[in-house]
Design a protein around this motif. Sequence first.
Motif, PDB file in Angstrom:
ATOM      1  N   PRO A  87      58.910  48.781 -15.576  1.00  0.00           N
ATOM      2  CA  PRO A  87      58.928  49.147 -16.864  1.00  0.00           C
ATOM      3  C   PRO A  87      58.135  50.676 -17.017  1.00  0.00           C
ATOM      4  N   TYR A 111      55.626  42.044 -19.646  1.00  0.00           N
ATOM      5  CA  TYR A 111      57.101  42.085 -19.428  1.00  0.00           C
ATOM      6  C   TYR A 111      57.781  41.958 -20.687  1.00  0.00           C
ATOM      7  N   TYR A 149      57.402  44.302 -23.549  1.00  0.00           N
ATOM      8  CA  TYR A 149      57.950  45.558 -23.005  1.00  0.00           C
ATOM      9  C   TYR A 149      59.666  45.446 -23.332  1.00  0.00           C
ATOM     10  N   TYR A 150      60.271  44.630 -22.887  1.00  0.00           N
ATOM     11  CA  TYR A 150      61.634  44.385 -22.747  1.00  0.00           C
ATOM     12  C   TYR A 150      62.027  44.269 -24.277  1.00  0.00           C
ATOM     13  N   SER A 193      62.941  48.192 -24.076  1.00  0.00           N
ATOM     14  CA  SER A 193      64.028  48.487 -22.745  1.00  0.00           C
ATOM     15  C   SER A 193      65.133  49.149 -23.218  1.00  0.00           C
ATOM     16  N   GLU A 226      67.556  49.798 -17.740  1.00  0.00           N
ATOM     17  CA  GLU A 226      66.659  48.699 -17.346  1.00  0.00           C
ATOM     18  C   GLU A 226      67.396  47.512 -17.354  1.00  0.00           C
TER      19      GLU A 226
END
Length: 995
Positions: free
Chosen positions: A780, A794, A797-798, A802, A806
């Motif tokens: 990321p 993670y 963030y996703y 995202s 990605e």
Amino acid sequence: MTVPGRRSSTFTRLLRHGFTDPSAAAQLLELPDMASVRSDPVLLDALGATADPDLALRSLVRLAEAHGPDERRRFLDNLITAKPLRDRLLGVLGASEALGDHLARHPRDWHALATYESADLHPGVADFERGLADATDPVSLRVSYRRCLLAIAARDVCGTTDVAEAAAELADLATATLRAALGIARTAAPDDAAACRLAVIAMGKCGGHELNYVSDVDVIFVAEPTGGTEEAKALQAATRLASHLMRICSETTVEGTIWPVDANLRPEGRNGPLVRTLSSHVAYYQRWAKTWEFQALLKARPVAGDLALGEAYTEAVAPLVWQAAERENFVADVQKMRRRVVDNIPVAEIERELKLGPGGLRDVEFAVQLLQLVHGRSDATLHSGTTLEALQALAAGGYVGRADAAQLDEAYRFLRAMEHRIQLHKLRRTHLVPEQEADLRRLARSLGLRTDPVTTLNREWKRHASVVRRLHEKIFYRPLLDAVAQLTPGETRLSPKAAGQRLEALGYADPAAAMRHLEALASGVSRKAAIQRTLLPVLLGWFADSADPDAGLLGFRKVSDALGKTPWYLRLLRDEGAAAENLARVLSAGRLAPDLLLRAPEAVAILGDPEGLRPRGRDHLEQEILAAVGRADTAEAAVAAARGVRRRELFRTAAADIIGSYGTEENPAEADAGALVDQVGDAITELTAATVAGALRAAVRDKWGDTLPTRFAVIGMGRFGGHELGYGSDADVLFVHQPRDGVDEQEAARAANAVVSEMRRLLQLPTADPPLLIDADLRPEGKSGPLVRTLASYGAYYRRWSLVWESQALLRARPMAGDTELAEAFIELVEPLRHPREGLDDEAVREIRRLKARMESERLPRGADPTLHTKLGRGGLSDVEWTVQLLQMRHGWEVPGLRTTRTREALRAARAAGLVSEDDARTLDEAWVLATRVRNGVMLVRGRAGDTFPSDVRELAAVGRYLGYGPGHVGDMLDDYRRVTRRARAVMEAAFYDA
């Protein structure tokens, strides 16, 4: 009335004399025509001495029946009283059904075998011309030809002449026949005869004075105008004469045919004019001729027509023949010619082929002709067109070892004798050893093998073929070793100039360096040098079969220097059948494998172990690496041990790939290129994962002991996650951690980052072993983001930031090292991103297409040929992978088979689900496999990664050899690559942009 017991007594006597059907033989002897001789023991003894007593008796009865009573009585009286006639006639009748048929049609021709004067023993062309003098048309020419052939066969089967003399007589008879045929053609067209001078040049076995009983007679026609005739009209007249000559010999009449006259060795082959002037021939050979044409001209000999013109032709072309070895493309042509032409032989017939099969006549003839071309330019004693004479001259000049020449001479004579007897039986053109027991028995007995004939024949044939197989390449190299070893005083040796010429002809670019290597390896009286002299003739042949013989020999010297004092090294190469050939293939295929081997030469033992080339599994590798890490005192020592294992296993993988791609004498090359790609990808991926696990263990243990303050996992991405790593691939990864209970998050983060930094440092330390580069740029925020995150980070963030690319990258995410539960939790976290429920929306699809189009326009290196760039070029890896990945993201939620990190596996699943047609899937797979093979080949050859074909000619040829293209076929390789990838691009555009 038959006396009781008479039949059984006759039956037993006939059996004892070699008859296989005594009952039929007894009935033939009881015929009235045989009454005067049936009880004569001389006849039975003579029949029993033939190759096939049953056939001899049947043909004899037919011959007797063809005579009137008075002539029959005289004939049979002569047969019983004249031993030379009896031996010659019955010998022919027992060996040749076809000549028995001829005698039955022309019974008075037995008189051709009745004379036995000394002049009759070795007739020449003039004698045969007299024998054909009465022939005035094609039919009478055939009758006269077979009458002469009877006498040749009689001398042959009775042992009056040896196989070389018989072959020379057959060539002389062919010469006389061509002259007679030309005379008939001239008589039929006197105006044409007056308009031109026509010379007939014999080529091939006829030109070489070593003809078979039944063979095409190869010729070239040369003509010049006479008087004031225009050249064009003279050539037309000569063409009509030449064509008529060919028909006279070749056409089938009531008396059958003689043999085909083949003019396809002429300039331009069957596409060129049948007849040319001398100047036209010379101009062609000076400008256009290929190396094989000069090889064919070794045997050129004027035989008929205007002999002065024929001599002028051979004098004009001879200098060109002996300059052929200096041609720019000679080495490449020789490499092509050295590959036996067995592709057109049905598989079931290869083992029965006397001429083209392994250890066959062609092997001897080619070896001799090649050495003549190489050394004949400076030694006129080698200019004979006859194989055995040339072999003798090569031995006398030191170009071939005397013992080797003697063995080849014996083997060649035996194989030619087999060929003669096989053809003589029915006068048919064949080089196949028969399969039927009766035919093999007759063949064996005709060669003088009377005790257990079939078994003895097979044993002797295989023995001689084995000698040829073993020696036909060694004779190129043994004299080179004799020249440097100089062990036998008084033995004629190759001069340094001749040795250099030979090495150049065999593909060595630096003959002087090659001779220095040979001298270092093979000179002296030590046991080591003696073993090297045994090994090197074979090894040099294998090196010469590669694109870079010099590199192979240099690598062998380096390995031998490093291991020469170890007791097992030379023993391994000498005693383990595959080890020496495997080593030769590996050392001459490129730089990568030899570089890996020379860092730890003891790995050569892998090549002699039947299981040595099989890739080691992940568990085995990880166990070995972690055990080595556990024994080490420092992190540096621990990872050095892990990288040593990696180097050894990279060598194992590269060796298996090279040997599978090249094939060996025992095992053909792997036909399934995809299997080779998968084997390399799996092996290097498993090895990389085990190495990363070892580096992780070393980094943790050095600072924290057995337990890191945070749980830690390495996720493979890109080709690493897809099990598709190549030799030069970096390892794309993501790092994830999760603080242990009671551990402060900042402390856990510092520990995780410290581990990542230490792992990367340890794996890239400068050592003799290749580094392993860890690339975390797919994380990321890319290079701007933290190297390692917690699982929660993670997730956050996703969920929020995202991008589509990605999610696409996460299609390849796969646990590789560290905490298994944490890694699986990460995979579970990203699963909805990479295989979104209900698939991608239209905007996401458009975004992926925009990204792909931008990448095509921006990332291809400046100046790169887009049709040959394996990664970003047309129909290359990127095109195939993006097409497959779009299918995965759109349909992975509903097609379980698409939920894989492997490209080929996903493509198979897409085909099975009907998302792509079978043809389109095959096209994409072929392009992906080929592009991957090219990248692997470039790394093996150059020792460094590359995404396009090498520009260096020798490196490009080496990549071609790795891909299965023979010498001189680099252009075909590039054309095939462009064709395959062009089709893949068309499929990609329809499936990716238009779907």
